[in-house]
Motif scaffolding. Structure first.
Motif, PDB file in Angstrom:
ATOM      1  N   UNK A 142       0.831  -1.208   0.000  1.00 52.55           N
ATOM      2  CA  UNK A 142       0.000   0.000   0.000  1.00 52.55           C
ATOM      3  C   UNK A 142       0.864   1.257   0.000  1.00 52.55           C
ATOM      4  N   UNK A 143       2.095   1.157   0.531  1.00 54.46           N
ATOM      5  CA  UNK A 143       3.001   2.304   0.514  1.00 54.46           C
ATOM      6  C   UNK A 143       3.428   2.634  -0.919  1.00 54.46           C
ATOM      7  N   UNK A 144       3.644   1.584  -1.703  1.00 52.49           N
ATOM      8  CA  UNK A 144       3.998   1.805  -3.110  1.00 52.49           C
ATOM      9  C   UNK A 144       2.830   2.493  -3.828  1.00 52.49           C
ATOM     10  N   UNK A 145       1.620   1.939  -3.624  1.00 60.70           N
ATOM     11  CA  UNK A 145       0.441   2.518  -4.281  1.00 60.70           C
ATOM     12  C   UNK A 145       0.268   3.974  -3.861  1.00 60.70           C
ATOM     13  N   UNK A 146       0.422   4.237  -2.550  1.00 66.65           N
ATOM     14  CA  UNK A 146       0.259   5.602  -2.053  1.00 66.65           C
ATOM     15  C   UNK A 146       1.257   6.549  -2.720  1.00 66.65           C
ATOM     16  N   UNK A 147       2.521   6.110  -2.826  1.00 67.82           N
ATOM     17  CA  UNK A 147       3.547   6.968  -3.413  1.00 67.82           C
ATOM     18  C   UNK A 147       3.196   7.332  -4.858  1.00 67.82           C
ATOM     19  N   UNK A 148       2.802   6.307  -5.620  1.00 70.83           N
ATOM     20  CA  UNK A 148       2.485   6.569  -7.029  1.00 70.83           C
ATOM     21  C   UNK A 148       1.243   7.449  -7.163  1.00 70.83           C
ATOM     22  N   UNK A 149       0.213   7.163  -6.359  1.00 70.73           N
ATOM     23  CA  UNK A 149      -1.036   7.927  -6.487  1.00 70.73           C
ATOM     24  C   UNK A 149      -0.816   9.386  -6.083  1.00 70.73           C
ATOM     25  N   UNK A 161      13.034   3.437   0.902  1.00 71.96           N
ATOM     26  CA  UNK A 161      13.783   4.035  -0.206  1.00 71.96           C
ATOM     27  C   UNK A 161      12.846   4.658  -1.242  1.00 71.96           C
ATOM     28  N   UNK A 162      11.645   4.091  -1.418  1.00 73.44           N
ATOM     29  CA  UNK A 162      10.718   4.665  -2.400  1.00 73.44           C
ATOM     30  C   UNK A 162       9.930   5.841  -1.826  1.00 73.44           C
ATOM     31  N   UNK A 163       9.317   5.639  -0.659  1.00 68.11           N
ATOM     32  CA  UNK A 163       8.452   6.691  -0.082  1.00 68.11           C
ATOM     33  C   UNK A 163       9.234   8.000   0.059  1.00 68.11           C
ATOM     34  N   UNK A 164      10.556   7.882   0.272  1.00 67.79           N
ATOM     35  CA  UNK A 164      11.415   9.061   0.394  1.00 67.79           C
ATOM     36  C   UNK A 164      11.249  10.035  -0.766  1.00 67.79           C
ATOM     37  N   UNK A 165      10.883   9.533  -1.930  1.00 67.68           N
ATOM     38  CA  UNK A 165      10.767  10.426  -3.079  1.00 67.68           C
ATOM     39  C   UNK A 165       9.566  11.355  -2.998  1.00 67.68           C
ATOM     40  N   UNK A 166       8.595  11.034  -2.130  1.00 64.68           N
ATOM     41  CA  UNK A 166       7.512  12.002  -1.920  1.00 64.68           C
ATOM     42  C   UNK A 166       8.042  13.235  -1.203  1.00 64.68           C
ATOM     43  N   UNK A 167       8.953  13.029  -0.251  1.00 62.42           N
ATOM     44  CA  UNK A 167       9.597  14.167   0.416  1.00 62.42           C
ATOM     45  C   UNK A 167      10.312  15.027  -0.623  1.00 62.42           C
ATOM     46  N   UNK A 168      11.054  14.365  -1.512  1.00 65.55           N
ATOM     47  CA  UNK A 168      11.791  15.094  -2.546  1.00 65.55           C
ATOM     48  C   UNK A 168      10.823  15.862  -3.441  1.00 65.55           C
TER      49      UNK A 168
END
Lengths: 125, 542
Positions: free
Chosen positions: A84-91, B86-93
């Motif tokens: 769900x973290x991946x989906x959240x990031x993309x959305x 490592x991925x979620x960090x790109x939302x901060x960026x």
């Protein structure tokens, strides 16, 4: 054009004394840009940090809950929450890009044009 | 003999092809790179998708490709925690820095930090933050490269480090950021292709049911149910949270990643490059499920010894199991390309701190010529490369790679990120605040890592140096300290002078008015006139 292009590359950023930055910052156009942008970025940032740290805190303090089976044997609550973290990031990313293209960019363009027009009219200071 | 030793010849051939292609690109780039903007920022001519691939290539190190697959193989779920962070960090960026950096900056993060602060001290602080992060990160990658190459093609560790360093410096001397960007783009393409092929292959082995990956991995692990739960690798809950904080804020303080936003023509391209990077990096990290859990399901416990204590050998073993020696050689080549692209990005950002910030703007006070700056940058790249090679060889294989990368993220999150964010958004922030913030961030994160139980008195001892302190990841303490340092320095100093008003930086960073223009540079030539939308605005209104 020549004014900005000819400036020496070193020695810090190019500054534009012709523009009244203080007035530009106070202009209703710039204020609207900031207000609109904040009304998306602040809640979106709070949401993604909450969702992410909710996941991390559960992983740290509730490993048994994270290890529970979800819908199928082998699929855990933890893994589904991780996905769900991946989906959240993309959305959220795609949503921001859409808002920026349609809403923030035209506002930024308008705020910049207003500042340039004020300079060209000699209205600055 | 492990099966790895047998790939020598094929692997060498694959490595040779990668080196040849990247050097040809650098040679092409060398014919086109003339100005400082070409050298540092690839003429700001990259498109959003190109820069997105380059960010992915810059960001995903061997620690991602071999390291995370290895961690998942050894410890199951906890390895995947890194993928998520490592991925979620790109939302901060994306939300906080990408577009603002593009609009306000020029070549280095010090350009943004010093924009409205006192040039020399602010630049010195930013250069310190940059060089500290790059030092830890670069040495980690060099040691990783040496271990990888030594293991895969059986050449000596020192020679492997030396060769890696020589290639990375060649790209930069020849083609600057233009060559570095294309090396990173090619690497990202290779890495994604390799991950997709291995994922499909692994899924075919579990009869196309991804859930079988987990059940088979669980039954192949001595840990059983615990393998699919958190806690095998990250055993302290507070440490898990601290790691998460460091990952999610650290990326937004990595100088080599932030520098990439200066290579595109405008803010729109900067944010689209983050979206492309998030798509690629996210897809890759989802696939680490198949690589890591797949390695467990297919290799079982039998592979544990060959995979090593860090698990770095798990992926090459999996490749050998799937496609034999030839496929293993290809995967080794991809891992090699991965390291080359990351170290090149690190060295160019460090040479920026030395040549652009320290030499041009502090030592020469902006009085040097553009060609002098580029020359100094090339010399700096050679020196930095030589120092990194030296330390990596002296430190040898004993240096713990993941610990050094973790330290780099901690410093980035505690020193660079607070200072940059506050410089762009907090009107009162001043030079004293920037200096105290960076110093507190660097010192606290390094000190906390040194007194952490994994470093001193050592991983095998009971308890830490200071009783009760057992965090391996310092982020949860050092990041708030970094912000407090910025705040205290600002409010306690009487400094009021602003060389440029906050209003200018604020309006420029949000609207792009007055932002640096591109030179129209591409790998195949130079287009006439400027790409820059903001430049056009200035012309049209006259």
């Amino acid at each position: 054009m020549a004014t900005t292009k000819a400036t020496r590359a070193v020695g810090g950023p190019d500054h534009h004394p012709g523009i009244d930055w203080e007035a530009a910052e106070r202009s209703p156009e710039f204020r609207e840009l900031i207000r609109k942008k904040r009304s998306f970025v602040v809640p979106a940032t709070v949401f993604f940090l909450a969702w992410y740290f909710g996941f991390v805190i559960l992983a740290g303090y509730a490993p048994d809950f994270m290890g529970r089976e979800f819908l199928a044997d082998g699929l855990t609550v933890g893994y589904v929450l991780a996905l769900s973290q991946f989906a959240m990031t993309w959305i959220l990313g795609a949503w921001y890009l859409r808002k920026a293209d349609r809403e923030f960019d035209p506002l930024a363009e308008r705020a910049a044009q207003v500042a340039l027009r004020r300079r060209d009219d000699g209205g600055a200071s | 003999m492990t099966p790895i030793a047998a790939v020598n010849g094929t692997a060498l051939a694959v490595f040779g092809v990668i080196v040849a292609v990247t050097l040809v690109i650098s040679w092409f780039a060398s014919k086109r790179v003339n100005t400082a903007t070409d050298f540092w920022a690839a003429g700001r001519g990259l498109t959003g998708p190109q820069n997105g691939f380059a960010i992915a290539g810059d960001y995903m190190s061997a620690a991602s490709f071999l390291g995370i697959a290895g961690l998942i193989y050894l410890f199951g779920f906890d390895g995947f925690m890194y993928s998520v962070g490592f991925l979620v960090a790109f939302l901060t960026v994306l939300f906080l820095l990408a577009e603002r950096m593009r609009n306000a900056g020029k070549y280095t993060i010090a350009d943004v930090l010093s924009y409205r602060l006192k040039q020399e001290p602010a630049r010195a602080a930013a250069a310190l933050g940059t060089l500290t992060v790059v030092a830890f990160y670069l040495i980690a990658q060099m040691v990783g490269a040496g271990v990888l190459i030594e293991g895969l093609v059986e050449i000596d560790f020192s020679l492997a480090v030396l060769l890696t360093g020589a290639f990375m410096v060649s790209y930069i001397i020849l083609g600057g950021m233009l060559a570095t960007s294309w090396v990173q783009i090619i690497k990202a393409f290779l890495l994604m292709t390799a991950a997709v092929v291995m994922t499909i292959w692994v899924l075919a082995k579990v009869s196309w049911n991804p859930i079988d990956l987990f059940t088979e991995a669980r039954s192949e692990s001595a840990e059983g149910e615990a393998y699919l739960k958190p806690g095998l690798f990250l055993s302290s809950p507070l440490d898990t949270v601290s790691l998460g904080l460091g990952l999610v804020l650290g990326t937004a303080g990595l100088p080599h990643i932030l520098m990439r936003f200066f290579t595109v023509p405008n803010a729109k391209a900067a944010r689209s490059s983050v979206m492309w990077a998030m798509a690629l990096i996210g897809a890759f990290y989802v696939m680490t499920t198949a690589l890591g859990f797949g390695a467990r399901a297919i290799l079982g416990q039998a592979g544990e010894e060959a995979a090593g204590a860090t698990g770095n050998g798990a992926l090459p073993l999996l490749a050998d199991n799937l496609g034999g020696e030839f496929f293993q050689a290809i995967i080794a080549g991809v891992a090699f390309a991965t390291i080359l692209a990351v170290v090149a990005g690190l060295v160019i950002s460090a040479s920026g701190a030395v040549a652009h910030d320290v030499w041009s703007n502090i030592v020469r006070r902006g009085q040097d010529s553009e060609s002098e700056e580029v020359w100094v940058a090339k010399i700096a790249a050679v020196v930095i490369g030589a120092v990194a090679i030296g330390i990596a060889i002296l430190g040898g294989e004993g240096l713990n790679v993941s610990f050094m990368v973790g330290l780099a993220f901690a410093v980035a999150a505690s020193a660079n990120f607070p200072a940059l964010l506050l410089a762009l958004t907090w009107r009162r922030f001043n030079t004293t605040g920037a200096i105290t913030g960076v110093l507190v961030g660097v010192i606290s994160s390094v000190a906390l890592v040194i007194i952490s139980p994994t470093v001193w008195p050592g991983p095998d001892s009971e308890g830490g140096l200071i009783s009760g302190y057992d965090l391996a990841n310092p982020g949860i303490i050092s990041i708030p300290l970094g912000f407090v340092g910025c705040w205290l320095g600002t409010v306690l100093s009487r400094e009021r002078v602003e060389e440029v008003s906050f209003d200018e930086l604020y309006v420029r960073s949000e609207t792009g008015l007055g932002a640096e223009a591109g030179t129209g540079l591409t790998l195949t030539g130079r287009s006439d006139g400027s790409h820059d939308a903001d430049e056009r605005e200035l012309v049209e209104t006259r």
